[in-house]
Design a protein around this motif. Sequence first.
Motif, mmCIF file in Angstrom:
data_model
loop_
_atom_site.group_PDB
_atom_site.id
_atom_site.type_symbol
_atom_site.label_atom_id
_atom_site.label_comp_id
_atom_site.label_asym_id
_atom_site.label_seq_id
_atom_site.Cartn_x
_atom_site.Cartn_y
_atom_site.Cartn_z
ATOM 1 N N GLY A 88 -12.043 39.771 -47.217
ATOM 2 C CA GLY A 88 -11.098 38.907 -46.517
ATOM 3 C C GLY A 88 -9.800 38.735 -47.295
ATOM 4 N N THR A 95 -10.981 35.243 -44.734
ATOM 5 C CA THR A 95 -12.268 34.654 -44.370
ATOM 6 C C THR A 95 -13.343 35.720 -44.497
ATOM 7 N N TRP A 96 -14.567 35.287 -44.562
ATOM 8 C CA TRP A 96 -15.698 36.194 -44.697
ATOM 9 C C TRP A 96 -16.432 36.363 -43.387
ATOM 10 N N GLU A 111 -17.661 33.865 -41.629
ATOM 11 C CA GLU A 111 -18.681 32.836 -41.469
ATOM 12 C C GLU A 111 -18.404 32.034 -40.202
ATOM 13 N N GLY A 127 -19.231 27.280 -42.478
ATOM 14 C CA GLY A 127 -18.116 26.912 -43.342
ATOM 15 C C GLY A 127 -18.064 25.422 -43.598
ATOM 16 N N SER A 149 -16.449 26.116 -47.217
ATOM 17 C CA SER A 149 -15.628 27.294 -47.487
ATOM 18 C C SER A 149 -14.188 26.894 -47.791
ATOM 19 N N PRO A 202 -11.286 28.301 -46.722
ATOM 20 C CA PRO A 202 -10.443 28.146 -45.532
ATOM 21 C C PRO A 202 -10.715 26.841 -44.787
ATOM 22 N N HIS A 203 -11.990 26.478 -44.656
ATOM 23 C CA HIS A 203 -12.333 25.241 -43.950
ATOM 24 C C HIS A 203 -11.735 24.031 -44.666
ATOM 25 N N CYS A 247 -5.442 31.856 -41.717
ATOM 26 C CA CYS A 247 -6.743 32.419 -42.079
ATOM 27 C C CYS A 247 -6.860 33.822 -41.499
ATOM 28 N N PRO A 255 -9.149 37.203 -40.936
ATOM 29 C CA PRO A 255 -10.520 37.725 -40.996
ATOM 30 C C PRO A 255 -10.596 39.009 -41.814
#
Length: 149
Positions: A12, A105-106, A108, A113, A118, A120-121, A133, A135
């Motif tokens: 990500g 992001t991974w 998720e 998240g 996480s 980003p969250h 964010c 992906p």
Amino acid sequence: MSVVLGYDESPGARQALRVAIEVATAYDEPLVIVYGAAAPGVTGEEYGAHHEAVREAGSTALGHAVRVAEEAGVRTSVELIDERPAQALIEAAARHGARVIVVGTWGESPVRGALLGSTPHKLLHLSSVPVLCVPAVVMSRRSGAVRGV
């Protein structure tokens, strides 16, 4: 102003690097590449060993990101911050007057998240700066093909 990128060499983060370069180029702003990681404890020999390992991993990751950004003609600076990633990015964004924070992001789910916390969250809920964010796998705008890392 600047564009702040959270970078750790994950799939990500590699995609986020590409997007951050595009944003920095579009706005003709410098890219601040941040690697944030806090050691688990605050004292003792384990902390020192972990801290040094984190700094080495961060330096390697940041070196790769800087090379890619400089090849694209983007002015860069780096920060290796001894804080958890979300807090490190928020602090760097404040110091550099960031227009946006870019993170990967991974893939998720939002629930995962939220439960696991996480980066980003956390940023989406804590940052006063817009958060972009990216992906790990994105669709190519031109061909519609999937682009991975």
